[in-house]
Design an enzyme around this catalytic site. Sequence first.
Site, PDB file in Angstrom:
ATOM      1  N   ARG A 242       1.153  -1.555  -0.330  1.00  0.00           N
ATOM      2  CA  ARG A 242       0.200  -0.232   0.119  1.00  0.00           C
ATOM      3  C   ARG A 242       1.125   1.676   0.041  1.00  0.00           C
ATOM      4  O   ARG A 242       2.051   1.150   0.940  1.00  0.00           O
ATOM      5  CB  ARG A 242      -0.870  -0.500   1.077  1.00  0.00           C
ATOM      6  CG  ARG A 242      -1.719  -0.637   0.987  1.00  0.00           C
ATOM      7  CD  ARG A 242      -2.995  -0.060   0.310  1.00  0.00           C
ATOM      8  NE  ARG A 242      -4.308  -1.085   0.246  1.00  0.00           N
ATOM      9  CZ  ARG A 242      -4.580  -1.920  -0.962  1.00  0.00           C
ATOM     10  NH1 ARG A 242      -3.373  -2.116  -2.271  1.00  0.00           N
ATOM     11  NH2 ARG A 242      -5.320  -2.130  -1.417  1.00  0.00           N
ATOM     12  N   GLU A 271      -3.118   7.861  -4.546  1.00  0.00           N
ATOM     13  CA  GLU A 271      -3.873   7.273  -5.923  1.00  0.00           C
ATOM     14  C   GLU A 271      -5.041   8.014  -6.385  1.00  0.00           C
ATOM     15  O   GLU A 271      -5.678   8.086  -5.311  1.00  0.00           O
ATOM     16  CB  GLU A 271      -3.759   5.592  -5.790  1.00  0.00           C
ATOM     17  CG  GLU A 271      -2.479   5.005  -5.271  1.00  0.00           C
ATOM     18  CD  GLU A 271      -2.282   3.776  -5.508  1.00  0.00           C
ATOM     19  OE1 GLU A 271      -4.326   3.083  -5.891  1.00  0.00           O
ATOM     20  OE2 GLU A 271      -1.764   2.664  -4.845  1.00  0.00           O
ATOM     21  N   HIS A 289      -1.239   0.156  -9.997  1.00  0.00           N
ATOM     22  CA  HIS A 289      -1.574  -0.212  -9.848  1.00  0.00           C
ATOM     23  C   HIS A 289      -2.024  -1.341  -9.911  1.00  0.00           C
ATOM     24  O   HIS A 289      -3.732  -2.014 -10.371  1.00  0.00           O
ATOM     25  CB  HIS A 289      -2.746   0.089  -8.442  1.00  0.00           C
ATOM     26  CG  HIS A 289      -3.185  -0.755  -7.702  1.00  0.00           C
ATOM     27  ND1 HIS A 289      -3.739   0.280  -6.034  1.00  0.00           N
ATOM     28  CD2 HIS A 289      -3.081  -1.692  -6.998  1.00  0.00           C
ATOM     29  CE1 HIS A 289      -3.802  -0.326  -5.048  1.00  0.00           C
ATOM     30  NE2 HIS A 289      -3.909  -1.817  -5.209  1.00  0.00           N
ATOM     31  N   GLY A 291      -0.851  -4.499  -8.989  1.00  0.00           N
ATOM     32  CA  GLY A 291      -0.645  -6.315  -8.849  1.00  0.00           C
ATOM     33  C   GLY A 291      -1.314  -7.798  -9.436  1.00  0.00           C
ATOM     34  O   GLY A 291      -1.308  -8.334  -9.433  1.00  0.00           O
TER      35      GLY A 291
HETATM   36  C1  DGY Z   1      -5.645  -5.710  -3.351  1.00  0.00           C
HETATM   37  O1  DGY Z   1      -6.781  -6.855  -3.396  1.00  0.00           O
HETATM   38  O2  DGY Z   1      -5.760  -4.699  -2.146  1.00  0.00           O
HETATM   39  C2  DGY Z   1      -5.236  -4.764  -4.325  1.00  0.00           C
HETATM   40  O3  DGY Z   1      -4.388  -3.709  -4.376  1.00  0.00           O
HETATM   41  C3  DGY Z   1      -6.242  -4.540  -5.632  1.00  0.00           C
HETATM   42  O4  DGY Z   1      -5.848  -5.815  -6.302  1.00  0.00           O
END
Ligand code: DGY
Length: 323
Positions: A242, A271, A289, A291
């Site tokens: 984060r 963000e 972002h 991920g």
């Molecule tokens: C989450 O799942 O918390 C991510 O940051 C979004 O994929």
Amino acid sequence: MSKPKVLVTRRWPQAVEGKMAQIFDLCLNTSDTPLTEAEFTAALGQYDAILPTVTDSLPAAVFQSTTPRTKILANYGVGFAHIDIAAAKDRGIAVTNTPDVLSECTADIAMTLMLMVARRAGEGERELRDGRWTGWRPTHLIGTKVSGATLGIIGFGRIGQAMAQRAHFGFDMKIVVQNRSAVPAEVLARYNAVQVTAIEDLLPECDFVSLHCPGGAANRHLIDRRRLDLMRPGAFLINTARGEVVDEHALAQALSINTIGGAGLDVFEREPKIPRELLDSDNLVLLPHLGSATRETREAMGYRVMENLSDFFEGRQPRDRVA
Ligand code: DGY
């Protein structure tokens, strides 16, 4: 029996929206813009379930001025620091998340950032696209070797372990971990990893440091100027956790005076705003972002929410209940 009335706060993969619409009385946010806090307060009075995600802010104030009809916030995502859990609990609202299904893809993005920054891939691509490449030469864009180096992992949950899996088996890296609780010996043994007690013990030992701890107030600026100073000169910081976990101003300064070698960030404190000083850092790789951003994972996240909701409304305990 009438179908539960469910609000989806952002667009989801089409396949999941289609399946959800067969089971629930679904309201889709076709504009795909985040709801305001006032809209959330109103929604809490109108829907049986709300399905928020990381771009939604649900502080205590949102819950205070309403008598909620909502019984569950089934979050699309593993992180839930954007929801005031105590306030939701106080109003009798359950909260679930979507762990497991995004661990591999998030670790893949952390590896991507690590390789890109160490091997100067972002700088190289910018040079090529700008027409500045003059050809191969022995001293051109010399990077840092990843294979065999030492990786520090802060937060050794599912994503941290997926990162260790890739680094240990794929790149023969030595793994040092720091985690709030003791990691079982058999888990550490799987990656030939060593656990240290404090972040201060980990930082000076590592060539790469990857963050996989939760966000929220407790971990705000966990990596600050003092801790950046403890990293090895030439070491790299990777954040796919984060944005608030890293003090962005301190990081920009550390990058500009080469306290550390570079960084790779997939998440940011405000963000989608990125501070100018980060955009101007050459030894920094930035991703928006991404991920969990694969079709497979984003669909799996949606189906996981659906499972949590079905369990909840059919009287079973949702497997991913966090409150
Ligand atoms: C989450 O799942 O918390 C991510 O940051 C979004 O994929």
